[in-house]
Every structure is written in structure tokens, then in C-alpha cells.
Design a protein around this motif. Structure first.
Motif, PDB file in Angstrom:
ATOM      1  N   LYS A 137      14.176 -11.817   5.897  1.00  0.00           N
ATOM      2  CA  LYS A 137      12.650 -12.538   7.039  1.00  0.00           C
ATOM      3  C   LYS A 137      11.982 -11.706   7.583  1.00  0.00           C
ATOM      4  O   LYS A 137      12.026 -10.322   7.217  1.00  0.00           O
ATOM      5  CB  LYS A 137      13.513 -12.804   8.455  1.00  0.00           C
ATOM      6  CG  LYS A 137      15.037 -14.145   7.710  1.00  0.00           C
ATOM      7  CD  LYS A 137      15.722 -14.492   8.369  1.00  0.00           C
ATOM      8  CE  LYS A 137      16.875 -15.271   8.537  1.00  0.00           C
ATOM      9  NZ  LYS A 137      17.905 -16.195   9.260  1.00  0.00           N
ATOM     10  N   LEU A 138      11.066 -11.580   8.406  1.00  0.00           N
ATOM     11  CA  LEU A 138       9.994 -10.981   8.946  1.00  0.00           C
ATOM     12  C   LEU A 138      10.742  -9.786   9.858  1.00  0.00           C
ATOM     13  O   LEU A 138      10.371  -8.875   9.892  1.00  0.00           O
ATOM     14  CB  LEU A 138       9.026 -11.679   9.945  1.00  0.00           C
ATOM     15  CG  LEU A 138       8.294 -10.720  10.920  1.00  0.00           C
ATOM     16  CD1 LEU A 138       7.071  -9.885  10.401  1.00  0.00           C
ATOM     17  CD2 LEU A 138       7.562 -11.902  12.733  1.00  0.00           C
ATOM     18  N   ALA A 139      11.677  -9.456  10.627  1.00  0.00           N
ATOM     19  CA  ALA A 139      12.435  -8.133  11.179  1.00  0.00           C
ATOM     20  C   ALA A 139      12.151  -7.866   9.778  1.00  0.00           C
ATOM     21  O   ALA A 139      12.755  -6.167  10.289  1.00  0.00           O
ATOM     22  CB  ALA A 139      13.402  -8.406  11.660  1.00  0.00           C
ATOM     23  N   GLN A 140      12.977  -7.899   8.567  1.00  0.00           N
ATOM     24  CA  GLN A 140      13.463  -7.112   7.768  1.00  0.00           C
ATOM     25  C   GLN A 140      12.211  -5.998   6.718  1.00  0.00           C
ATOM     26  O   GLN A 140      12.084  -5.333   6.418  1.00  0.00           O
ATOM     27  CB  GLN A 140      14.181  -8.333   6.539  1.00  0.00           C
ATOM     28  CG  GLN A 140      15.158  -8.326   6.891  1.00  0.00           C
ATOM     29  CD  GLN A 140      16.810  -9.390   6.165  1.00  0.00           C
ATOM     30  OE1 GLN A 140      15.420 -10.433   5.962  1.00  0.00           O
ATOM     31  NE2 GLN A 140      17.483  -9.064   6.021  1.00  0.00           N
ATOM     32  N   TRP A 141      11.357  -7.072   7.133  1.00  0.00           N
ATOM     33  CA  TRP A 141       9.410  -6.659   6.198  1.00  0.00           C
ATOM     34  C   TRP A 141       8.657  -5.747   7.152  1.00  0.00           C
ATOM     35  O   TRP A 141       8.673  -4.728   7.010  1.00  0.00           O
ATOM     36  CB  TRP A 141       9.512  -7.533   6.235  1.00  0.00           C
ATOM     37  CG  TRP A 141       9.397  -9.047   4.385  1.00  0.00           C
ATOM     38  CD1 TRP A 141       9.747  -9.667   4.453  1.00  0.00           C
ATOM     39  CD2 TRP A 141       8.136  -8.559   3.776  1.00  0.00           C
ATOM     40  NE1 TRP A 141       9.425 -10.251   3.354  1.00  0.00           N
ATOM     41  CE2 TRP A 141       8.724  -9.149   3.226  1.00  0.00           C
ATOM     42  CE3 TRP A 141       7.270  -7.046   3.060  1.00  0.00           C
ATOM     43  CZ2 TRP A 141       8.407  -9.086   2.068  1.00  0.00           C
ATOM     44  CZ3 TRP A 141       6.903  -7.657   2.324  1.00  0.00           C
ATOM     45  CH2 TRP A 141       7.500  -8.522   0.861  1.00  0.00           C
ATOM     46  N   LYS A 142       9.699  -5.675   8.888  1.00  0.00           N
ATOM     47  CA  LYS A 142       8.832  -4.971   9.389  1.00  0.00           C
ATOM     48  C   LYS A 142       9.768  -3.417   9.180  1.00  0.00           C
ATOM     49  O   LYS A 142       9.166  -2.734   9.123  1.00  0.00           O
ATOM     50  CB  LYS A 142       8.818  -5.215  11.139  1.00  0.00           C
ATOM     51  CG  LYS A 142       8.034  -6.029  10.873  1.00  0.00           C
ATOM     52  CD  LYS A 142       7.738  -6.363  12.735  1.00  0.00           C
ATOM     53  CE  LYS A 142       6.942  -7.563  13.079  1.00  0.00           C
ATOM     54  NZ  LYS A 142       7.138  -8.197  13.838  1.00  0.00           N
ATOM     55  N   ASP A 143      11.466  -3.747   9.206  1.00  0.00           N
ATOM     56  CA  ASP A 143      12.061  -2.997   9.621  1.00  0.00           C
ATOM     57  C   ASP A 143      12.372  -1.448   7.717  1.00  0.00           C
ATOM     58  O   ASP A 143      12.000  -0.630   8.016  1.00  0.00           O
ATOM     59  CB  ASP A 143      13.256  -3.224   9.165  1.00  0.00           C
ATOM     60  CG  ASP A 143      14.407  -1.087   9.170  1.00  0.00           C
ATOM     61  OD1 ASP A 143      14.415  -0.829  10.060  1.00  0.00           O
ATOM     62  OD2 ASP A 143      14.974  -1.696   8.200  1.00  0.00           O
ATOM     63  N   ALA A 144      11.078  -2.250   7.059  1.00  0.00           N
ATOM     64  CA  ALA A 144      11.311  -1.268   5.378  1.00  0.00           C
ATOM     65  C   ALA A 144      10.198  -0.621   5.353  1.00  0.00           C
ATOM     66  O   ALA A 144       9.980   0.227   4.945  1.00  0.00           O
ATOM     67  CB  ALA A 144      11.125  -2.993   4.531  1.00  0.00           C
ATOM     68  N   LEU A 145       9.076  -1.743   6.137  1.00  0.00           N
ATOM     69  CA  LEU A 145       7.744  -0.312   6.385  1.00  0.00           C
ATOM     70  C   LEU A 145       8.056   0.252   7.331  1.00  0.00           C
ATOM     71  O   LEU A 145       7.420   2.007   6.873  1.00  0.00           O
ATOM     72  CB  LEU A 145       7.030  -1.736   7.508  1.00  0.00           C
ATOM     73  CG  LEU A 145       5.258  -0.914   7.587  1.00  0.00           C
ATOM     74  CD1 LEU A 145       4.537  -0.164   5.867  1.00  0.00           C
ATOM     75  CD2 LEU A 145       4.078  -1.806   7.998  1.00  0.00           C
ATOM     76  N   GLU A 146       8.501   0.830   8.615  1.00  0.00           N
ATOM     77  CA  GLU A 146       9.147   1.664   9.345  1.00  0.00           C
ATOM     78  C   GLU A 146       9.414   2.763   8.266  1.00  0.00           C
ATOM     79  O   GLU A 146       9.161   4.029   8.525  1.00  0.00           O
ATOM     80  CB  GLU A 146      10.106   1.033  10.295  1.00  0.00           C
ATOM     81  CG  GLU A 146      10.588   2.274  11.355  1.00  0.00           C
ATOM     82  CD  GLU A 146       9.276   3.138  11.882  1.00  0.00           C
ATOM     83  OE1 GLU A 146       9.265   3.690  12.147  1.00  0.00           O
ATOM     84  OE2 GLU A 146       8.412   2.487  12.193  1.00  0.00           O
ATOM     85  N   GLN A 147      10.731   2.112   7.106  1.00  0.00           N
ATOM     86  CA  GLN A 147      11.485   3.123   6.387  1.00  0.00           C
ATOM     87  C   GLN A 147      10.720   3.555   5.341  1.00  0.00           C
ATOM     88  O   GLN A 147      10.591   5.411   5.279  1.00  0.00           O
ATOM     89  CB  GLN A 147      12.728   2.550   5.897  1.00  0.00           C
ATOM     90  CG  GLN A 147      13.058   2.099   6.039  1.00  0.00           C
ATOM     91  CD  GLN A 147      14.707   1.282   4.910  1.00  0.00           C
ATOM     92  OE1 GLN A 147      15.549   2.105   5.035  1.00  0.00           O
ATOM     93  NE2 GLN A 147      15.242   0.423   6.494  1.00  0.00           N
ATOM     94  N   LEU A 148       9.593   3.528   5.114  1.00  0.00           N
ATOM     95  CA  LEU A 148       8.479   3.631   3.964  1.00  0.00           C
ATOM     96  C   LEU A 148       7.349   4.456   4.263  1.00  0.00           C
ATOM     97  O   LEU A 148       7.148   5.077   4.014  1.00  0.00           O
ATOM     98  CB  LEU A 148       7.665   2.877   3.658  1.00  0.00           C
ATOM     99  CG  LEU A 148       8.800   1.727   2.883  1.00  0.00           C
ATOM    100  CD1 LEU A 148       7.818   0.871   1.915  1.00  0.00           C
ATOM    101  CD2 LEU A 148       8.859   2.533   1.188  1.00  0.00           C
ATOM    102  N   GLN A 161       0.791  -0.761   0.215  1.00  0.00           N
ATOM    103  CA  GLN A 161      -0.330  -0.140  -0.486  1.00  0.00           C
ATOM    104  C   GLN A 161       1.286   0.791   0.184  1.00  0.00           C
ATOM    105  O   GLN A 161       0.086   1.915  -0.342  1.00  0.00           O
ATOM    106  CB  GLN A 161      -0.953  -0.308   1.288  1.00  0.00           C
ATOM    107  CG  GLN A 161      -2.049  -1.088   1.202  1.00  0.00           C
ATOM    108  CD  GLN A 161      -3.219  -0.786   2.040  1.00  0.00           C
ATOM    109  OE1 GLN A 161      -2.477  -0.386   3.338  1.00  0.00           O
ATOM    110  NE2 GLN A 161      -4.199  -1.984   2.196  1.00  0.00           N
ATOM    111  N   LYS A 162       2.125   1.522   0.684  1.00  0.00           N
ATOM    112  CA  LYS A 162       2.928   2.023   0.640  1.00  0.00           C
ATOM    113  C   LYS A 162       3.492   2.906  -0.495  1.00  0.00           C
ATOM    114  O   LYS A 162       4.171   3.461  -0.525  1.00  0.00           O
ATOM    115  CB  LYS A 162       3.742   1.935   1.980  1.00  0.00           C
ATOM    116  CG  LYS A 162       3.601   2.114   3.102  1.00  0.00           C
ATOM    117  CD  LYS A 162       2.937   3.389   3.529  1.00  0.00           C
ATOM    118  CE  LYS A 162       2.305   3.202   5.177  1.00  0.00           C
ATOM    119  NZ  LYS A 162       1.747   4.775   5.712  1.00  0.00           N
TER     120      LYS A 162
END
Length: 715
Positions: A364-375, A344-345
């Protein structure tokens, strides 16, 4: 009575023609079979000689990059089959069979002799027909088509939201009352992909007599646009003529095509197409112009008769594309919800979706969460680029695995469209990105691997040839922004060059300056490691005094004949590119003892002086297209003990015969023998006598392109 006699004589003549002559010919198959085989062997020898002459002309044309005519290529293929080893073996077998006898050797095998003799006669006639074909000209100049210029569209995504726009473009192209069509939408939405697909379809279906594709971008240089159009039409424009005269020639050429499509991609400001030489609808009804821009106002100023918007993908399309690019990980229980938010971002922009999804593929999940934080971060400055696209590309950059990959990507950004992988290699080596690799071949493999990875990540585009790569304008803008933000790099353009030069604090901290076209009076950049400029320029003699830490220096198409004396200050310089420069004397380069790459491609030097022999760390010497190069000082090449790659294609060929002249006035091929590290060689040897007595060894592993006379040896 005389009339009847004439008829009888005519009938008798025809009877003889249809009975006596065939009978004589058939008897000849039986009793003159040796002559038939001798005639065939003679014809084969004639064909061998003719094939050699044609092949020499073809090889010469290939060296000049010309296109071989199809009928010439077909003739060579047929001729090669006639004179192949298999054909020669069959001829010998047939002759031996024809001589065999039956009934315990008392009687010839008439049936076999007749059939094989007839076969030999038929083959001789076929070769005679081949020999009748003469080729005064075997080739034509290479004329790139639009499909050679534009990147291939591997798989056009036929989204419902795109189908309407595509249909509208196709209908407008068929409409005789519409000559100028505009496609608009924000950066990264897929405008270039759409018109690229349209251009390729027009080329493949031959719906236009000529298709031309021009990338305009932010630098709207009319002369450059003229050259791009002319090259795709096979028209050579005179650089000495005024822009108006060239426009008239271009317009006249375009009028000769009944239907022509001209694609002008990524227009940023109004262009006067008639000034360039593109005919108006009044001048040529069959000329269609298809344009793209982020700004519909620009297309209106250019009298677009049909404006077609490209909108973002809807939610379902965006998610389907994201899943396709990210892979099965998006379906896993713990990642799916995060992945949907990440998608969505990306705001429905194909470029953003593709780059982010590929960057997170397999993570991995942590990297997906970090990417969302950056976006979600508001710290990123989009600088005029759509925020979602900017953040998406910046996130993809963050997930590049190594510092070397990131630096390689940023270098690609300053290189722009249609850049050569070989140039990227020279920059990377000079900046020390791959110092752990001990040979040029290993470094080349690493660079090619990185480029392929970046293409797979959608940060780069496949180039028009395997040796080149492309980059989306939006990705390039983001790369330049990141380079400026994180690395103190400046990729300056014509419009902002003086503003940047005047900022002393900026320049003092700057590490890289790329693709400038003007120089300031003085420059103080103690941290500068990369400097690149092009065009007509005067370089002050002391210009390099305050930038002694340079590792890569590049000048292209400059008109200085003498290098600035302060060049000797660059003791750390590892890569020096002086391409297509009007140089007369380069002795000063001998003082650059740490130089590893010297690129003089297309320069006007006439002598490679003995001082070059002092560059004992030199790994690559590029002298391609130095057509004025007449002298390579004796024993210079043999002193380059670290040399791995030597390029002399379409350049120096005045090799002296070793041992004939004493002392020699020019280089000999024997000087290459001591170069134990040499693995790449491109050289032309016009006279076989110039070869060393023990021949030029090509047994080492590597890439060799050696032409001897008209013959090319590829290893």
C-alpha cells in the motif's frame, strides 16, 4: 569346359539361394507356426533374464550416483517394450489368431497364419540382436559440468547498456590473441549474471571443449579452487600430494582440451593462476580465462589483456526493470511518483532494483512512503558495500513479513553459496523458529516455502539442484551485517577470527557464531545459542562449560576422535551435527536428553551405542555415508519413540534376522515397527531374510527409499 561347369554350378547355387530357401522359409511360416511362436516366447524369456541382470547393474550404479551410458538406457527402454504386458498380450492374441480356421472350421486361415507367423519370426530375430549386445560396464562417474554448478539464468536482460559489454566479451573469446579477460564493476551491477550467461552459452553451443565455473569470493584458498576445477573436469586429485604436484596434474588435464574456458568469478585479490594449475597462454593457447572483480586493479595484476566495465543501468532501463519487478502498482496514480523516487534511490543497480521492487510488490501507499524514507536514511552503514545496494537489501529485509522469515534469511546469509535446504531445516528447528509445527515434514514444507519466497524476492538465488539455494555475495555481506547489527550474530572468517574472540564484551552478548575455523583457549558466551565450526581443531575438554545455553552445535571435518567431556553440560541442545568427523566413540551423547536432531553423516563411527536409546525426543537421525558403521546396538532404534526420520543410505546394512540370534548382537528391522511416527526411511537391506515376518510396513504416508538386494523401492 571345366570353367563353364563351375559357372553353371555357381548359378545353380545362387538360384537355389534365391528360390528354394525363401520358399522353404515361407512354407515354414505356414506349417511351423507353433514353433515360431514357441521360439519367440523363449527369446522373450531370455530377454527378461538379461534385462534383470542389466537393471541390477544400473540400480547399483544409480545408488553410487554414477551416470548411466546412453546406449545402456536405450537398450533397457527397447527391451522393456519387448517384454511389457502389452507385448505379452499381443503375442497371445497373435498365436490364437494364427490357429483360427475358416470355411466353417474345415480350412486353416492361411493368410492370417502366414502373416502372424512371419511377424513372430521377425520379432524373435530382433530380440536375438538385442541379446547379442553385452554390457561389461553400464556407467561412468558423475562429472558435474559448469551448467550444473552455476545457477540458471531464467531470463537474461539484454539491456542496451549491457549489450556492448556482452559483445566485447564474446569477441574477446573468439580472439586468438586474447587469453585473459576481465569484467569489473561495483557489487550488484550484474557481473556474475553476465559471465554466467556467457558460460551457459559456451556450454550449450559447444564452442569450447570444456567450460569450468569457479566462485572465488573473498577466501582465495588455492586447494579449494583446484578441487572445484578438477571436479568439473572429471579429474580426481590426491589430497596427500603437494599443491604443486596437484597443479601439474591439473595443467596436464587442461592441455588435453583443445579449447577450454575457465570462469573465475568474484576475485578480491591477486591469484597466481599457474600455481593453481591453469596453464598460461605460452603453455596452452586454447585456454581462456574470464574473470570478474569489483576492483579493476586486481584484474590488471592478473595480466588481464582485455578489461570490460559493467556500468549501472540508465534511467529508462532502471525504471523499466523496476516496473517489471514491482508490477502494476507502479502505474497507479497515488503510487507512481513515490515509485519513481524509490527506483532512483536504487542507483541503477539491477540487484538493488530487483530486491526493492519485489519487496514492495502489492504493498500500500503508506508502505511505499516508509520504504522511501528508509532509503533516504543516512543511518545505515554500508561497510564497504555500495550504499544504494546496502540500503536496498536492508529495506527488502525490513519488508519480510514475519520474524521467522527474517531469521531464516539471516541464517541463509551465514550458510553462503550452494547451501542445502536440509541443513537450514536442522538449524531452524534447533533454534526453535517453528515450534508451533509438530512434525519434521511440516517444518520442512515451511522452510522450503520460505526459501522459495526469498528466491522470488531476489534475496536468494535458485541453487544448482532443487535441494539447494544460492546467495549473491553482496546480499550475503548485507545479511551478515544486519545479523551483527540487530541480532548479535557473528559469522567469522579466517582473517578476523582472533580479533572477534578477543573482544570479551562482544562475545558475552553474542547469540550466534557461525563457520569459524579456529578456537580460542577459553570462551564465555552465556547467550550463545548457535555455534558452528569446521576443519582441524583441538577442542578443550571444558570448552562448553561457559556456553550451556547452546541449542545448535555443528562440527564439520574435524579430527577429534573423542568428544569433549563438557558436552554433557549442554542440556538445552536440540540440534547436533557432527559431519565427516573422525569420531570413534559417542556414548556421551546419551546424556543430551533434549536432542531432537542428530546428524552424524559421513562420520567414522563403527558402533551406534546403546546410550543413544536414551534420546527419546530425537526426531531425526542421520547416519548417511557412515561406511564404517558395523554395529547398531540391539533395541536402540526401538527406544527412539519420537523418531520421524531415519537415514541409513550407503551406511549400516548388517541387519540381523529377528529371532535367529538369541541374544542378538546387532539391530534387526523389526525394531522399526514400533516407531509409529516414522515417516521417512532410507535403508539398504542386502538380504531379504532380514525383513520382519510381517514385512516392513510402507503403508504410512511419507518418504521411503528402501533397497533390497539390487532393487530399490521408492514410496
Amino acid at each position: 569346359m571345366e570353367f563353364l561347369l563351375a559357372i553353371v554350378e555357381s548359378l545353380a547355387s545362387k538360384a537355389a539361394e534365391y528360390t528354394v530357401e525363401p520358399t522353404v522359409r515361407r512354407l515354414g511360416y505356414l506349417f511351423k507356426y507353433k514353433t515360431k511362436f514357441q521360439d519367440l516366447r523363449s527369446k522373450v524369456k531370455e530377454l527378461e533374464d538379461a534385462t534383470e541382470r542389466v537393471q541390477e547393474s544400473v540400480d547399483a550404479a544409480n545408488r553410487d550416483g554414477r551416470e548411466i551410458f546412453d546406449d545402456v538406457q536405450r537398450w533397457l527402454t527397447t527391451a522393456s517394450e519387448k517384454i511389457s504386458d502389452e507385448a505379452a498380450r499381443q503375442l497371445q492374441e497373435d498365436k490364437e489368431k494364427a490357429m483360427k480356421r475358416c470355411f466353417a472350421g474345415f480350412c486353416p486361415d492361411f493368410k492370417s497364419r502366414y502373416q502372424l507367423s512371419k511377424k513372430a519370426d521377425k520379432e524373435a530375430i530382433a530380440i536375438t540382436e538385442l541379446l547379442k549386445q553385452k554390457f561389461d560396464v553400464v556407467s561412468r562417474p558423475f562429472v558435474p559440468k559448469a551448467t550444473d554448478i552455476i545457477r540458471p539464468v531464467k531470463e537474461y536482460e539484454a539491456f542496451d547498456s549491457r549489450s556492448k559489454a556482452l559483445d566485447e566479451v564474446m569477441e574477446a573469446l573468439k580472439n586468438n590473441n586474447v587469453n585473459i579477460i576481465g569484467v569489473h564493476g561495483m557489487g550488484g551491477v550484474g557481473k556474475t549474471t553476465l559471465v554466467t550467461y556467457v558460460a551457459r552459452q559456451a556450454e550449450e553451443k559447444r564452442s569450447f571443449d570444456a567450460v569450468v565455473f569457479v566462485r572465488v569470493a573473498q577466501t582465495t584458498d588455492p586447494e579449494l579452487i583446484q578441487k572445484q576445477i578438477a571436479s568439473q573436469l572429471g579429474l580426481k586429485l590426491d589430497d596427500n600430494q603437494t599443491i604443486d604436484v596437484r597443479a601439474a596434474h591439473l595443467c596436464n588435464r587442461l592441455k588435453k582440451a583443445e579449447k577450454v574456458l575457465i570462469v573465475l568469478d568474484d576475485i578480491w585479490k591477486e591469484l597466481e593462476v599457474e600455481t593453481i594449475g591453469i596453464p598460461s597462454a605460452d603453455q596452452h593457447k586454447g585456454c581462456k580465462i574470464l574473470m570478474t572483480s569489483r576492483m579493476p586493479g586486481v584484474l590488471n595484476l592478473m595480466s588481464s589483456q582485455k578489461l570490460i566495465p559493467i556500468d549501472i543501468l540508465d534511467e529508462v532501463e532502471a525504471w523499466n526493470l523496476f516496473k517489471k519487478m514491482a508490477g502494476h502498482v507502479t502505474e497507479s496514480f497515488d503510487v507512481k511518483t513515490i515509485a519513481e523516487e524509490v527506483a532512483q534511490k536504487c542507483a541503477g543497480l539491477p540487484l538493488a532494483i530487483t530486491t526493492v521492487a519485489k519487496a514492495l510488490r502489492g504493498k500500500k501507499l503508506a508502505q511505499w512512503k516508509d520504504a522511501l524514507e528508509q532509503l533516504n536514511s543516512s543511518e545505515i552503514n554500508s561497510e564497504g558495500i555500495g550504499g544504494a545496494v546496502y540500503k536496498a537489501i536492508d529495506t527488502s529485509y525490513t519488508y519480510l513479513e514475519t520474524k521467522e522469515r527474517k531469521s531464516t534469511f539471516l541464517l541463509c546469509g551465514i550458510m553462503g553459496h550452494g547451501a542445502a535446504i536440509e541443513d537450514l531445516l536442522k538449524y531452524c528447528r534447533g533454534l526453535g523458529l517453528f515450534d508451533s509445527l509438530d512434525t519434521m515434514e511440516k517444518m520442512r514444507n515451511r522452510v522450503v516455502s520460505f526459501v522459495d519466497d526469498l528466491i522470488d524476492s531476489s534475496l536468494l538465488l535458485a541453487g544448482s539442484t532443487p535441494e539447494r539455494f544460492g546467495i549473491h555475495d553482496v546480499v550475503r555481506d548485507v545479511a551478515i551485517s544486519i545479523a551483527s547489527r540487530d541480532c548479535c550474530w557473528l559469522a567469522l572468517g579466517e582473517e578476523d577470527v582472533f580479533e572477534e574472540w578477543s573482544n570479551k564484551d562482544t562475545m558475552r552478548n553474542c547469540n550466534l557464531v557461525g563457520k569459524v575455523s579456529e578456537l580460542p583457549d577459553g570462551l564465555e558466551c552465556p547467550n550463545l545459542t548457535f555455534f558452528s565450526m569446521f576443519g582441524t581443531v583441538e577442542v578443550p575438554a571444558n570448552f562448553f562449560n561457559a556456553i550451556q545455553g547452546l541449542r545448535v552445535l555443528e562440527f564439520g571435518r574435524t579430527n577429534f576422535t573423542v568428544l569433549p567431556s563438557s558436552l554433557v553440560c549442554l542440556k538445552t541442545l536440540r540440534t547436533l551435527c557432527l559431519r565427516n568427523c573422525d569420531l570413534e566413540e559417542i556414548c556421551i551423547l546419551g546424556d543430551l536428553r533434549n536432542l531432537e536432531i542428530l546428524d552424524l553423516c559421513g562420520s567414522s563411527i563403527t558402533v551406534l551405542p546403546e546410550e543413544i536409546g536414551q534420546l527419546t525426543k530425537l526426531k531425526l537421525l542421520d547416519l548417511k555415508y557412515c561406511r564404517n558403521l558395523q554395529v547398531i546396538s540391539p533395541n536402540v532404534l526401538s527406544k527412539l519413540s519420537s523418531l520421524e526420520e531415519l537415514y541409513l543410505y550407503d551406511s549400516f546394512d548388517g541387519w540381523e534376522v529377528d529371532g535367529i540370534e538369541s541374544p542378538r548382537n546387532n539391530a534387526s528391522l523389526a525394531e522399526l515397527q514400533p516407531l509409529s511416527r516414522l515417516t521417512t526411511l532410507e535403508v539398504h537391506i542386502p538380504n531379504v531374510k532380514a525383513l520382519p515376518k510381517d514385512n516392513l510396513s510402507l503403508e504410512r504416508k511419507g518418504r521411503f527409499r528402501v533397497s533390497i538386494g539390487f532393487f530399490i523401492i521408492m514410496v
